[in-house]
Design an enzyme around this catalytic site. Structure first.
Site, PDB file in Angstrom:
ATOM      1  N   GLU A   1       5.563   7.015  -9.206  1.00 18.21           N
ATOM      2  CA  GLU A   1       4.173   6.589  -8.973  1.00 18.21           C
ATOM      3  C   GLU A   1       3.540   7.440  -7.883  1.00 18.21           C
ATOM      4  O   GLU A   1       2.393   7.882  -7.986  1.00 18.21           O
ATOM      5  CB  GLU A   1       4.127   5.109  -8.564  1.00 18.21           C
TER       6      GLU A   1
ATOM      7  N   LEU B   1     -10.409  -7.567 -13.323  1.00 16.24           N
ATOM      8  CA  LEU B   1     -11.765  -7.071 -13.078  1.00 16.24           C
ATOM      9  C   LEU B   1     -12.714  -7.616 -14.132  1.00 16.24           C
ATOM     10  O   LEU B   1     -12.332  -7.878 -15.273  1.00 16.24           O
ATOM     11  CB  LEU B   1     -11.786  -5.546 -13.114  1.00 16.24           C
TER      12      LEU B   1
ATOM     13  N   GLY C   1       0.774  -1.233   0.000  1.00 18.73           N
ATOM     14  CA  GLY C   1       0.000   0.000   0.000  1.00 18.73           C
ATOM     15  C   GLY C   1       0.806   1.284   0.000  1.00 18.73           C
ATOM     16  O   GLY C   1       0.337   2.302   0.518  1.00 18.73           O
ATOM     17  N   SER C   2       1.982   1.282  -0.640  1.00 19.37           N
ATOM     18  CA  SER C   2       2.730   2.546  -0.648  1.00 19.37           C
ATOM     19  C   SER C   2       2.019   3.602  -1.497  1.00 19.37           C
ATOM     20  O   SER C   2       2.048   4.794  -1.168  1.00 19.37           O
ATOM     21  CB  SER C   2       4.163   2.335  -1.126  1.00 19.37           C
TER      22      SER C   2
ATOM     23  N   ASP D   1      -4.918  -3.547 -17.860  1.00 21.51           N
ATOM     24  CA  ASP D   1      -3.988  -2.423 -17.936  1.00 21.51           C
ATOM     25  C   ASP D   1      -4.185  -1.605 -19.215  1.00 21.51           C
ATOM     26  O   ASP D   1      -3.229  -1.139 -19.837  1.00 21.51           O
ATOM     27  CB  ASP D   1      -2.528  -2.920 -17.815  1.00 21.51           C
TER      28      ASP D   1
ATOM     29  N   ARG E   1     -15.817 -14.380  -9.685  1.00 23.43           N
ATOM     30  CA  ARG E   1     -15.312 -13.009  -9.638  1.00 23.43           C
ATOM     31  C   ARG E   1     -16.436 -11.993  -9.509  1.00 23.43           C
ATOM     32  O   ARG E   1     -16.308 -10.993  -8.793  1.00 23.43           O
ATOM     33  CB  ARG E   1     -14.507 -12.696 -10.909  1.00 23.43           C
TER      34      ARG E   1
ATOM     35  N   HIS F   1      -0.067   1.655 -12.984  1.00 26.17           N
ATOM     36  CA  HIS F   1       0.647   0.492 -13.512  1.00 26.17           C
ATOM     37  C   HIS F   1       2.124   0.860 -13.675  1.00 26.17           C
ATOM     38  O   HIS F   1       2.433   1.950 -14.174  1.00 26.17           O
ATOM     39  CB  HIS F   1       0.053   0.070 -14.854  1.00 26.17           C
TER      40      HIS F   1
END
Ligand code: GAR
Length: 213
Positions: free
Chosen positions: A176, A95, A13-14, A147, A67, A111
């Site tokens: 990021e 997803l 979780g950075s 992506d 899913r 990404h």
């Protein structure tokens, strides 16, 4: 009014931490109201709890490969929290159209490559193997493809002699953490472009190509 935002993550979780820090600044147009994870012991959840953010661990393994049912549980949690915008931040699940469609135009992903190059996993290794001189990261709106989706922000970093996947990943991660908050702010404000924050290498000033062989 700040736009109510959920973060979905699967790991340390950075990126969530950088988003949280940015959203806590006065005047930021979004606030994080919920952190969801498919991994109950994800480090990002611990940080959210420590900062008083509502969390839910919704373990995909409980849904036996269904899913859509797993995503329906995610959506229910987000709707109960009044979520308007969604940030995927190291959320390592493919997803389905259910989740993508519910938040179309309102869901971002980050990404670790310059998309459309290197979608999928092991991006830093693949960039080194390909011999690219520029690598980086991308924030994009989420569409059905893995992506894929309209690019909101990118940052480039040079690949340096002696780089390993780890050293390259670390340099990309710094970027990021800069472009994701900027992209979220832009989405929350309803604009189409991104104003880079100070230090973001959206226009890389470094030499990035070597002599031709
Ligand atoms: C980040 O490098 C992010 O770009 C990547 O996972 C890492 C999560 O790190 N996402 C993907 O590869 C999605 N295709 P974090 O948990 O420290 O934010």
């Amino acid at each position: 009014m700040k736009r109510r935002t959920a973060v979905l993550l699967s790991g340390r979780g950075s990126n969530f931490r950088s988003l949280l820090a940015a959203t806590q600044a006065p005047g930021f147009p979004a606030e994080i109201v919920l952190v969801l994870s498919n991994v109950p012991d994800a480090g990002g959840l611990v940080h959210a709890v420590a900062n008083g953010i509502a969390t839910a661990a919704i373990d995909h393994r409980a849904y036996r490969g269904n899913r859509a049912a797993h995503e329906a549980a995610l959506i229910a949690a987000m709707e109960a929290a009044g979520v308007e915008l969604v940030c995927l931040a190291g959320y390592m699940r493919k997803l389905t159209p259910l989740l993508v469609g519910r938040y179309a135009g309102r869901m971002l992903n980050i990404h670790p490559s310059l998309l459309p190059s290197f979608p999928g996993l092991h991006t830093h290794e693949r960039a080194l193997t390909a011999g690219v001189k520029l690598h980086g990261c991308t924030v994009h709106l989420v569409t059905d493809g893995l992506d894929e989706g309209p690019i909101v922000a990118q940052a480039a970093v040079p690949v340096l002699p002696g780089d390993t996947p780890d050293t390259l990943a670390a340099r990309v991660l710094v970027q990021e953490h800069l472009i994701y908050p900027a992209a979220l702010a832009q989405l929350a404000l309803g604009g189409s472009g991104v104003t880079p924050p100070p230090g973001a290498a959206l226009h890389n000033p470094l030499p990035v190509s070597g002599p031709l062989p």
